[in-house]
Scaffold this motif. Structure first.
Motif, PDB file in Angstrom:
ATOM      1  N   GLN A  20      -1.516 -25.092  17.186  1.00  0.00           N
ATOM      2  CA  GLN A  20      -0.818 -23.826  17.190  1.00  0.00           C
ATOM      3  C   GLN A  20      -1.859 -22.741  17.090  1.00  0.00           C
ATOM      4  O   GLN A  20      -2.659 -22.742  16.165  1.00  0.00           O
ATOM      5  CB  GLN A  20       0.016 -23.799  15.924  1.00  0.00           C
ATOM      6  CG  GLN A  20       1.364 -23.233  16.047  1.00  0.00           C
ATOM      7  CD  GLN A  20       2.028 -23.269  14.701  1.00  0.00           C
ATOM      8  OE1 GLN A  20       1.540 -22.699  13.768  1.00  0.00           O
ATOM      9  NE2 GLN A  20       3.114 -23.969  14.612  1.00  0.00           N
ATOM     10  N   PHE A  21      -1.860 -21.817  18.022  1.00  0.00           N
ATOM     11  CA  PHE A  21      -2.843 -20.743  17.967  1.00  0.00           C
ATOM     12  C   PHE A  21      -2.105 -19.455  17.671  1.00  0.00           C
ATOM     13  O   PHE A  21      -1.183 -19.088  18.378  1.00  0.00           O
ATOM     14  CB  PHE A  21      -3.591 -20.659  19.291  1.00  0.00           C
ATOM     15  CG  PHE A  21      -4.459 -19.461  19.422  1.00  0.00           C
ATOM     16  CD1 PHE A  21      -4.240 -18.523  20.410  1.00  0.00           C
ATOM     17  CD2 PHE A  21      -5.500 -19.258  18.535  1.00  0.00           C
ATOM     18  CE1 PHE A  21      -5.046 -17.404  20.519  1.00  0.00           C
ATOM     19  CE2 PHE A  21      -6.308 -18.149  18.639  1.00  0.00           C
ATOM     20  CZ  PHE A  21      -6.081 -17.212  19.636  1.00  0.00           C
ATOM     21  N   VAL A  22      -2.537 -18.764  16.611  1.00  0.00           N
ATOM     22  CA  VAL A  22      -1.889 -17.515  16.237  1.00  0.00           C
ATOM     23  C   VAL A  22      -2.818 -16.382  16.629  1.00  0.00           C
ATOM     24  O   VAL A  22      -3.931 -16.280  16.134  1.00  0.00           O
ATOM     25  CB  VAL A  22      -1.625 -17.461  14.716  1.00  0.00           C
ATOM     26  CG1 VAL A  22      -0.872 -16.206  14.371  1.00  0.00           C
ATOM     27  CG2 VAL A  22      -0.870 -18.680  14.280  1.00  0.00           C
ATOM     28  N   ARG A  23      -2.332 -15.548  17.511  1.00  0.00           N
ATOM     29  CA  ARG A  23      -3.153 -14.418  17.930  1.00  0.00           C
ATOM     30  C   ARG A  23      -2.996 -13.294  16.938  1.00  0.00           C
ATOM     31  O   ARG A  23      -2.049 -13.276  16.162  1.00  0.00           O
ATOM     32  CB  ARG A  23      -2.699 -13.968  19.326  1.00  0.00           C
ATOM     33  CG  ARG A  23      -3.807 -13.424  20.158  1.00  0.00           C
ATOM     34  CD  ARG A  23      -3.427 -13.348  21.600  1.00  0.00           C
ATOM     35  NE  ARG A  23      -2.187 -12.659  21.827  1.00  0.00           N
ATOM     36  CZ  ARG A  23      -1.700 -12.474  23.045  1.00  0.00           C
ATOM     37  NH1 ARG A  23      -2.352 -12.940  24.090  1.00  0.00           N
ATOM     38  NH2 ARG A  23      -0.556 -11.865  23.215  1.00  0.00           N
ATOM     39  N   ASN A  24      -3.894 -12.323  16.960  1.00  0.00           N
ATOM     40  CA  ASN A  24      -3.860 -11.277  15.953  1.00  0.00           C
ATOM     41  C   ASN A  24      -2.650 -10.359  16.050  1.00  0.00           C
ATOM     42  O   ASN A  24      -2.341  -9.646  15.106  1.00  0.00           O
ATOM     43  CB  ASN A  24      -5.143 -10.434  16.003  1.00  0.00           C
ATOM     44  CG  ASN A  24      -6.262 -11.111  15.259  1.00  0.00           C
ATOM     45  OD1 ASN A  24      -6.034 -12.089  14.566  1.00  0.00           O
ATOM     46  ND2 ASN A  24      -7.465 -10.601  15.406  1.00  0.00           N
ATOM     47  N   ASP A  25      -1.970 -10.389  17.195  1.00  0.00           N
ATOM     48  CA  ASP A  25      -0.736  -9.613  17.251  1.00  0.00           C
ATOM     49  C   ASP A  25       0.442 -10.452  16.791  1.00  0.00           C
ATOM     50  O   ASP A  25       1.591 -10.138  17.083  1.00  0.00           O
ATOM     51  CB  ASP A  25      -0.508  -9.092  18.673  1.00  0.00           C
ATOM     52  CG  ASP A  25      -0.434 -10.216  19.678  1.00  0.00           C
ATOM     53  OD1 ASP A  25      -0.207  -9.952  20.862  1.00  0.00           O
ATOM     54  OD2 ASP A  25      -0.598 -11.384  19.271  1.00  0.00           O
ATOM     55  N   ALA A  26       0.160 -11.545  16.102  1.00  0.00           N
ATOM     56  CA  ALA A  26       1.156 -12.435  15.507  1.00  0.00           C
ATOM     57  C   ALA A  26       1.965 -13.215  16.535  1.00  0.00           C
ATOM     58  O   ALA A  26       3.010 -13.758  16.216  1.00  0.00           O
ATOM     59  CB  ALA A  26       2.103 -11.677  14.565  1.00  0.00           C
ATOM     60  N   ILE A  28       2.542 -16.509  18.521  1.00  0.00           N
ATOM     61  CA  ILE A  28       2.138 -17.902  18.299  1.00  0.00           C
ATOM     62  C   ILE A  28       2.192 -18.661  19.613  1.00  0.00           C
ATOM     63  O   ILE A  28       3.198 -18.621  20.318  1.00  0.00           O
ATOM     64  CB  ILE A  28       3.063 -18.562  17.273  1.00  0.00           C
ATOM     65  CG1 ILE A  28       3.018 -17.782  15.974  1.00  0.00           C
ATOM     66  CG2 ILE A  28       2.633 -19.997  17.032  1.00  0.00           C
ATOM     67  CD1 ILE A  28       3.887 -18.355  14.906  1.00  0.00           C
TER      68      ILE A  28
ATOM     69  N   GLU B 120      -1.826 -28.499  13.832  1.00  0.00           N
ATOM     70  CA  GLU B 120      -2.979 -27.729  13.392  1.00  0.00           C
ATOM     71  C   GLU B 120      -2.755 -26.273  13.774  1.00  0.00           C
ATOM     72  O   GLU B 120      -2.158 -25.968  14.793  1.00  0.00           O
ATOM     73  CB  GLU B 120      -4.243 -28.256  14.070  1.00  0.00           C
ATOM     74  CG  GLU B 120      -4.479 -29.712  13.746  1.00  0.00           C
ATOM     75  CD  GLU B 120      -5.876 -30.162  14.105  1.00  0.00           C
ATOM     76  OE1 GLU B 120      -6.467 -30.880  13.310  1.00  0.00           O
ATOM     77  OE2 GLU B 120      -6.345 -29.785  15.188  1.00  0.00           O
ATOM     78  N   LYS B 122      -4.692 -22.420  14.215  1.00  0.00           N
ATOM     79  CA  LYS B 122      -5.916 -21.668  14.172  1.00  0.00           C
ATOM     80  C   LYS B 122      -5.644 -20.244  14.597  1.00  0.00           C
ATOM     81  O   LYS B 122      -4.657 -19.968  15.271  1.00  0.00           O
ATOM     82  CB  LYS B 122      -6.983 -22.299  15.035  1.00  0.00           C
ATOM     83  CG  LYS B 122      -6.689 -22.371  16.491  1.00  0.00           C
ATOM     84  CD  LYS B 122      -7.872 -23.057  17.076  1.00  0.00           C
ATOM     85  CE  LYS B 122      -7.947 -23.074  18.532  1.00  0.00           C
ATOM     86  NZ  LYS B 122      -9.217 -23.595  18.988  1.00  0.00           N
ATOM     87  N   ASP B 124      -7.381 -16.160  15.613  1.00  0.00           N
ATOM     88  CA  ASP B 124      -8.307 -15.591  16.577  1.00  0.00           C
ATOM     89  C   ASP B 124      -9.639 -15.223  15.958  1.00  0.00           C
ATOM     90  O   ASP B 124     -10.649 -15.166  16.631  1.00  0.00           O
ATOM     91  CB  ASP B 124      -7.654 -14.337  17.178  1.00  0.00           C
ATOM     92  CG  ASP B 124      -8.068 -14.142  18.611  1.00  0.00           C
ATOM     93  OD1 ASP B 124      -7.571 -13.201  19.240  1.00  0.00           O
ATOM     94  OD2 ASP B 124      -8.901 -14.936  19.096  1.00  0.00           O
ATOM     95  N   PRO B 145      -1.253 -11.229  10.983  1.00  0.00           N
ATOM     96  CA  PRO B 145      -0.522 -12.401  10.504  1.00  0.00           C
ATOM     97  C   PRO B 145      -1.300 -13.150   9.427  1.00  0.00           C
ATOM     98  O   PRO B 145      -2.522 -13.141   9.408  1.00  0.00           O
ATOM     99  CB  PRO B 145      -0.391 -13.262  11.754  1.00  0.00           C
ATOM    100  CG  PRO B 145      -1.509 -12.847  12.621  1.00  0.00           C
ATOM    101  CD  PRO B 145      -1.808 -11.430  12.310  1.00  0.00           C
TER     102      PRO B 145
END
Lengths: 177, 166
Positions: A20-26, A28, B120, B122, B124, B145
């Motif tokens: 799961q990759f969460v970008r800084n603008d939230a 997912i 998992e 991760k 940025d 976030p």
């Protein structure tokens, strides 16, 4: 526990799989496997990558909900997916009827997808046949020597007719192979 | 030749210059993957250790801090851990000034962290929220976030201040 969809290929991500990759603008992004993840890192657009569901939907290979816009029930088969994100107040009767309806809806969706595929592949047999005939006409010298053909005109390519004649042209195919 | 040079470059750029060897097993795959040519996307993300510069995502006044110690963890800090850091860059009028030694909680880490359901996560970038010795955040707002791993580490205050919980 929820079964999520991979952002890139739209396959289901089961628990224990994927990243799961969460970008800084939230926002997912879920990926089912590293193949999708690496393609994402390469900044590939899933709508242009042939093996993804997004591409197939956009290019009309798979059924989307816009295709049968006049069939109201079509929307419902995809509507259920969208409805999962809006929590509904628990109602026992509703829950019961939904559980009963799930296998029915699955069956309908599968049958519609098959119908769509059949529709898409319509005329394929005809096309293959025509191509085979043309190839045979062009390459008849590979099958029979031209001098033999001139001597015995009955060995020329017959007209493609339903039934017996077609069998003769089909007999030539294995020889050509 | 070029591949080994590139892999050495990446290793130096990302890990500690002093010689703390990162024993994460992924490094073996890095040098192999770099031969494919996609240099930027095959980064191996590692722990947050000494000299790691992190972004500060609260309104405590600091902008960038450099980690000087990861409390707990021989190899370094991960998502949800506390670190001791030195403020490298700060807003002109803020609660913390440049050069101050502060504690921080890592709220975003580029290195993936396993969740108990097997997946998992991760993020940025690497980001911290400055806290005091007791673990209470110094600032009053948190940007971006945050993961819900913080709940298990008892950083509930940060979770309440957060805008999004990953």
């Amino acid at each position: 526990m929820r079964l999520e969809k991979c952002w890139f290929c739209s396959s289901t991500v089961y628990p224990g799989h994927g990243i799961q990759f969460v970008r800084n603008d939230a926002k997912i992004f879920r990926f089912c496997r590293s193949k999708c993840h690496k393609n994402f890192k390469m900044k590939r657009n899933p709508r242009k990558v042939k093996w993804t569901k997004a591409y197939r939907r956009v290019h009309g290979k798979d059924m989307t909900q816009h295709y049968y816009i006049y069939m109201l029930f079509q929307d419902s088969t995809f509507e259920f997916e969208r409805k999962r994100n809006r929590p509904e107040r628990y109602d026992r009767n509703l829950a019961e009827s939904v559980l009963k309806a799930i296998p029915k809806i699955d069956k309908i969706r599968v049958s519609r997808e098959e119908a769509h595929h059949k529709n898409r592949m319509k005329g394929k047999k005809q096309k293959l046949q025509m191509e085979a005939v043309r190839e045979l006409k062009q390459g008849i010298s590979l099958v029979k020597a031209p001098s033999v053909l001139q001597k015995d005109p009955s060995l020329t390519l017959p007209k493609v007719k339903v039934g017996v004649s077609r069998q003769q042209s089909e007999d030539n195919h294995p020889m050509e192979e | 030749m070029a591949a080994t040079f590139a892999s050495r470059c990446s290793r130096v750029g990302r890990s500690l210059l002093g010689g703390l060897s990162n024993s994460s097993p992924g490094l073996f795959s890095t040098s192999h993957e770099l031969t494919c040519g996609n240099f930027f996307s095959q980064q191996q993300r590692t722990f947050i250790q000494m000299r790691t510069v992190l972004k500060v995502v609260d309104n405590s006044g600091a902008k960038k801090v450099m980690c000087i110690q990861a409390l707990k963890g021989k190899k370094g800090a991960r998502l949800g851990d506390t670190i001791i850091a030195s403020v490298k860059e700060a807003h002109p009028n803020g609660k913390v000034k440049k050069g101050k030694v502060v504690y921080g909680v890592v709220v975003r880490a580029a290195m993936q962290r396993g969740r108990c359901d097997g997946s998992e996560v991760k993020f940025d970038d690497n980001a911290v929220v400055l806290v005091d010795k007791q673990g209470q955040p110094i600032g009053t707002r948190v940007f971006g976030p945050v993961p819900h791993e913080l709940r298990q580490k008892k950083h509930v205050k940060i979770l309440t201040l957060a805008g999004h919980i990953a």
